[in-house]
Design an enzyme around this catalytic site. Structure first.
Site, PDB file in Angstrom:
ATOM      1  N   GLU B  70       0.730  -1.086   0.183  1.00  0.00           N
ATOM      2  CA  GLU B  70       0.098  -0.005   0.103  1.00  0.00           C
ATOM      3  C   GLU B  70       0.794   1.316   0.056  1.00  0.00           C
ATOM      4  OE1 GLU B  70      -0.573  -2.636   2.059  1.00  0.00           O
ATOM      5  OE2 GLU B  70      -2.653  -3.286   1.741  1.00  0.00           O
ATOM      6  N   PHE B 132     -11.415  -8.102  13.874  1.00  0.00           N
ATOM      7  CA  PHE B 132     -10.461  -8.304  13.077  1.00  0.00           C
ATOM      8  C   PHE B 132     -10.139  -7.312  11.906  1.00  0.00           C
ATOM      9  CE2 PHE B 132      -8.619 -10.304   9.026  1.00  0.00           C
ATOM     10  CZ  PHE B 132      -7.440 -10.828   9.718  1.00  0.00           C
ATOM     11  N   GLN B 133      -8.789  -6.961  11.807  1.00  0.00           N
ATOM     12  CA  GLN B 133      -8.359  -5.686  10.980  1.00  0.00           C
ATOM     13  C   GLN B 133      -9.056  -4.504  11.381  1.00  0.00           C
ATOM     14  OE1 GLN B 133      -8.118  -7.411   7.090  1.00  0.00           O
ATOM     15  NE2 GLN B 133      -6.079  -8.180   7.459  1.00  0.00           N
ATOM     16  N   LYS B 182     -17.796  -1.703   6.139  1.00  0.00           N
ATOM     17  CA  LYS B 182     -18.026  -2.647   5.030  1.00  0.00           C
ATOM     18  C   LYS B 182     -19.738  -2.863   4.885  1.00  0.00           C
ATOM     19  CE  LYS B 182     -16.768  -7.221   3.787  1.00  0.00           C
ATOM     20  NZ  LYS B 182     -15.992  -8.653   4.221  1.00  0.00           N
ATOM     21  N   MET B 496      23.986   9.708   2.203  1.00  0.00           N
ATOM     22  CA  MET B 496      23.543  11.277   2.869  1.00  0.00           C
ATOM     23  C   MET B 496      23.885  11.066   4.487  1.00  0.00           C
ATOM     24  SD  MET B 496      22.792  14.309   2.449  1.00  0.00           S
ATOM     25  CE  MET B 496      22.016  14.888   1.075  1.00  0.00           C
TER      26      MET B 496
HETATM   27  C1  LIG Z   1      12.169   6.246   5.281  1.00  0.00           C
HETATM   28  C2  LIG Z   1      13.395   6.856   5.831  1.00  0.00           C
HETATM   29  N1  LIG Z   1      14.435   6.250   6.483  1.00  0.00           N
HETATM   30  C3  LIG Z   1      15.506   6.848   6.942  1.00  0.00           C
HETATM   31  C4  LIG Z   1      15.802   8.175   6.411  1.00  0.00           C
HETATM   32  C5  LIG Z   1      17.052   8.858   6.562  1.00  0.00           C
HETATM   33  N2  LIG Z   1      17.758   9.097   5.402  1.00  0.00           N
HETATM   34  C6  LIG Z   1      17.771  10.261   4.785  1.00  0.00           C
HETATM   35  S1  LIG Z   1      19.098  10.081   3.554  1.00  0.00           S
HETATM   36  C7  LIG Z   1      19.581   8.566   3.889  1.00  0.00           C
HETATM   37  C8  LIG Z   1      20.515   7.775   3.226  1.00  0.00           C
HETATM   38  C9  LIG Z   1      19.895   7.321   1.657  1.00  0.00           C
HETATM   39  O1  LIG Z   1      20.774   6.520   1.112  1.00  0.00           O
HETATM   40  P1  LIG Z   1      20.737   6.096  -0.233  1.00  0.00           P
HETATM   41  O2  LIG Z   1      19.243   5.685  -0.460  1.00  0.00           O
HETATM   42  O3  LIG Z   1      21.658   4.862  -0.373  1.00  0.00           O
HETATM   43  O4  LIG Z   1      20.985   7.460  -1.087  1.00  0.00           O
HETATM   44  P2  LIG Z   1      22.219   8.142  -1.080  1.00  0.00           P
HETATM   45  O5  LIG Z   1      22.107   9.095   0.040  1.00  0.00           O
HETATM   46  O6  LIG Z   1      23.450   7.363  -1.083  1.00  0.00           O
HETATM   47  O7  LIG Z   1      22.139   8.824  -2.578  1.00  0.00           O
HETATM   48  C10 LIG Z   1      18.652   7.951   5.283  1.00  0.00           C
HETATM   49  C11 LIG Z   1      19.003   6.944   5.636  1.00  0.00           C
HETATM   50  C12 LIG Z   1      14.873   8.615   5.478  1.00  0.00           C
HETATM   51  N3  LIG Z   1      15.148  10.002   4.951  1.00  0.00           N
HETATM   52  N4  LIG Z   1      13.623   7.886   5.335  1.00  0.00           N
END
Ligand SMILES: Cc1ncc(C[n+]2csc(CCOP(=O)(O)OP(=O)(O)O)c2C)c(N)n1
Lengths: 196, 581
Positions: B70, B132-133, B182, B496
């Site tokens: 979803e 349920f659900q 429902k 990042m």
């Molecule tokens: C759902 C979620 N979990 C954690 C983060 C924190 N976060 C931001 S950027 C990042 C790293 C992303 O790594 P990648 O997808 O390999 O992309 P890159 O930065 O290497 O281009 C994380 C863990 C987020 N933004 N969203």
């Protein structure tokens, strides 16, 4: 900016779920709600929330805008204590023998303008209406005399220079007059499927 | 329609309209058709089965895309909405189906994306019994929806959905959720047709335009020596791209975009001075603290744009144009607030401003840009090492797509690099999770974007981390054939976060080292062609192969492991303290 007491009056549609929608606007910002009253108004279907918080005006203004943004909220006003007339109501349950035996208690009750609501042989319930300090005053005074139970209502407030909500509501109903109704595919066949 | 059960009723004295008996589920689908919805993303389950049963008879009228999760469904609906400007629609069942939507709803809320989410719910008589659900999806989604409502009777459905669509798309758009028990889906009722909603007395989608403030704003702009425009997604949502361009051109106003506003005007427009924000361009960040009048249009001064607020544009008078009154003064104190839809306010403002140019001031931006080119951009776009950079991939992509593609990014370094270097000629071309920064947004949003703009090339750009968050949506592509070009920029790190750990945590790399499956084999398993490259000499030909391929294609590009995105405004610093390295 200095914090002070503000009364926020929110006019809304009477809709399930709106209480939560409004309540979380405060909790999300870690603002403590001192008092909350929700009740029907002089206009059918319109509810009024009266919310008291202690905050800086700047915070209250932003909050009011956020609340007003909610779909079912018609209007939000916020006022300082000088700008509203307000009351709280309190009920005090005291043993009846204490009142009959101790003249001091009777005097106290009269002094605070308390009215008896229920008198029974075992206890008597009094009410007072007033500002928080007045209610607190009687509460403190009664404490040594075996106060059994005490409850206080939320604040209700009337805005001094408000002209009521009737005209405002008319304005809301008139703004953005409805355009001609666009009917769907099915409705366009009305003459075919409906006999008028 | 063969499913409609039409009974004609006439009385002797007073002719009555015939009644059409419809089930709640049929009324849901009729509402979608009346709202001109062509595509729905969704996933079935117990509490929404009656709607899916009705859908069986509407297959020729409504396209339903069965996603793999979803969350994928709602991101696809978001991508659809962002690419097309229409309301995105998603179906999910109660309980886990509904809670799986929450991330996307929150994302759509903060990025003002119009969505109607329809969730099934347990029978009304079971509400509150831990059936349920059963989850209280209304209360779960209250803080992240523009409006939500639980329907417990079939007869409410037409009017509630009419309201839902109106609220989702009008004013400042946003996600709306309608939870339908429902029994309400099953019950039959007398259907009286669908009447679109265009007025709710307690809801004012557009504040009234106040001429007085327009005049004050014009005066400030006319007196300004160093005016500077910041534009956000409001321009795109308000479909005011033309009005905006006319406005800035008349007074020669240098203009910078937020990532949500990117592509509202062409990247190479002479007055477009680049990107705002933490990883935005050098000149617009530095000159924010030098301009004398700051004109913010359809943007909300996010902290990633403003950096430290008490050192943000303190010298400037601030004009803020926004449709949402709650945005005025929320983060930055405004000198002149211009409430209203910018499609209306911009032409009024344009009329009152003097035709001028600010050549010397504009040149300041161009001079600082040279500095950034020298210190950052040159090396990013033409690396001196063997190792490929993310920027050079985007550079080649720009060339091969003729700057005409829709770029959908995930979240992380690649997102910032794509927003910094991708070039756009058309509006609604940069689709990214701005306010929420939702990893996993990219691939499903790209699928949705392709349905929203089928004639355009859609390129999904993800990192190796985020791609694995919604990788299952490759199955949606496999089954329904969305022609999405998938680009993975693999730096073998959660890049990042690694960058922050390098810069601010003494290189203590704590769980940012992420491994990847063999994406090409994975794609192959899903019947999607793919290729991995790690040499510069293969870059252009492989990108070309991806773009010319008939159907979806996955290209994995191995890029520098420890490259950083610069410039950067470190957290807690002022925008003018932006670092070039
Ligand atoms: C759902 C979620 N979990 C954690 C983060 C924190 N976060 C931001 S950027 C990042 C790293 C992303 O790594 P990648 O997808 O390999 O992309 P890159 O930065 O290497 O281009 C994380 C863990 C987020 N933004 N969203």
């Amino acid at each position: 900016m200095n914090k002070q007491e503000f009364t926020i009056s929110v006019y809304t549609e009477n809709q399930i779920g709106l209480l939560n929608r409004i309540a979380i606007m405060f909790s999300r910002r870690k603002i403590n709600v001192e008092s909350l009253n929700v009740s029907p108004t002089e206009i059918e279907g319109i509810s009024r929330f009266t919310i008291v918080i202690n905050e800086a005006e700047d915070v209250v203004r932003k909050l009011a805008r956020q609340i007003e943004k909610q779909i079912e909220v018609l209007k939000v006003y916020y006022n300082t204590n000088e700008e509203v007339i307000w009351q709280e109501l309190a009920l005090y349950k005291v043993p009846t023998d204490v009142i009959s035996e101790k003249a001091k208690v009777e005097r106290l009750l009269r002094e605070y303008g308390a009215q008896a609501v229920v008198i029974r042989s075992d206890y008597t319930v009094f009410e007072t209406v007033g500002h928080r300090e007045e209610i607190d005053g009687l509460l403190e005074a009664l404490a040594p005399y075996g106060l059994i139970e005490f409850v206080r209502s939320a604040r209700v407030a009337i805005i001094k220079d408000s002209e009521g909500f009737h005209n405002k509501l008319k304005e809301f109903e008139n703004r953005e007059p409805s355009e001609a109704v666009i009917e769907n595919e099915f409705l366009n066949k009305q003459s075919e499927v409906f006999t008028m | 329609m063969e499913t409609l059960d039409i009974t004609k009723e006439t009385t002797a004295e007073k002719p009555q309209p015939a009644k059409v008996s419809l089930s709640g589920s049929q009324a849901v689908l009729e509402a979608l058709i009346a709202e001109n919805v062509k595509t729905v993303f969704g996933y079935p389950g117990g509490a929404i089965m009656p709607i899916y049963d009705a859908l069986y008879d509407y297959k020729d009228k409504l396209e339903h895309i069965l996603v793999r999760h979803e969350q994928g469904g709602i991101h696809a609906a978001q991508g659809f909405a962002r690419a097309s400007g229409e309301v995105g629609v998603v179906f999910a069942t109660s309980g886990p189906g509904a809670t799986n939507l929450v991330t996307g709803i929150a994302d759509a809320m903060i990025d003002s994306t119009p969505l109607v989410c329809i969730t099934g719910q347990v029978f009304a008589h079971l509400l509150g019994t831990d059936a349920f659900q059963e989850t209280d999806v209304i209360n779960i989604t209250t803080p992240v929806t523009k409006w939500n409502y639980q329907v417990t009777e079939a007869s409410e459905i037409p009017s509630v959905l009419a309201k839902a669509f109106y609220i989702a798309r009008s004013g400042r758009p946003g996600p709306v959720l309608v939870d339908i028990t429902k029994n309400a889906q099953v019950e039959k009722f007398d259907y009286k047709g669908y009447i679109p909603c265009n007025h709710i007395r307690s809801y004012l989608p557009k504040p009234k335009v106040r001429k007085k403030f327009i005049a004050e704003a014009a005066k400030l702009i006319n007196e300004a020596k160093k005016p500077f425009v910041l534009f956000g997604q409001g321009i795109i949502l308000g479909e005011a791209e033309k009005e905006f361009q006319t406005f800035i051109e008349k007074a020669g106003l240098p203009s910078a975009f937020t990532i949500m506003g990117e592509s509202a005007i062409p990247s190479d427009h002479p007055l477009n001075v680049g990107m705002l924000g933490m990883h935005g361009n050098y000149a617009p960040n530095v000159l924010t603290n030098e301009c004398d009048v700051l004109i913010a249009i359809g943007m909300r001064f996010d902290d990633r744009v403003t950096g430290r607020l008490d050192k943000y544009a303190k010298q400037a008078k601030i004009i803020h144009l926004d449709i949402d009154p709650a945005e005025i003064d929320k983060n930055v104190k405004t000198t002149v607030p211009v409430w209203g839809d910018c499609k209306e306010t911009l032409p009024l403002l344009t009329e009152l401003i003097n035709k001028t140019e600010h050549t010397a001031w504009l040149q300041r931006f161009r001079d600082l840009e040279q500095e950034e080119i020298k210190q950052v951009i040159n090396e990013e776009l033409n690396p001196s090492t063997e190792i490929m950079s993310m920027g050079e991939v985007i550079k080649v992509l720009n060339k091969l797509t003729n700057e005409d593609a829709i770029i959908v990014t995930d979240v992380g370094q690649h997102q910032m690099v794509a927003c910094r270097y991708a070039k756009f000629k058309n509006s609604r071309s940069n689709i990214t999770s701005g306010g929420l920064g939702t990893m996993g947004f990219g691939l499903p949003a790209a699928i949705g974007a392709k349905y929203g703009a089928p004639e355009r090339t859609v390129v999904s750009i993800s990192g190796d981390g985020g791609f694995q968050m919604t990788i299952q949506e490759l199955g949606t592509i496999m089954q329904f054939g969305a022609d999405v070009k998938i680009l993975i920029l693999n730096n073998q790190f959660l890049g990042m976060v690694r960058q922050w750990q390098e810069l601010f945590n003494d290189r203590r790399y704590s769980f940012v080292n992420i491994t990847s499956p063999d994406y090409i084999t994975v794609a192959k398993g899903y019947g999607i062609a793919g290729k991995r490259i790690d040499k510069r000499e293969d870059l252009e030909s492989s990108l070309q192969e991806m773009l010319s391929y008939k159907g979806s294609y996955l290209l994995e590009v191995m890029v520098g492991k420890e490259n950083n995105v610069f410039p950067m405004v470190p957290q807690g610093c002022s925008v003018s303290e932006i670092r070039l390295k």
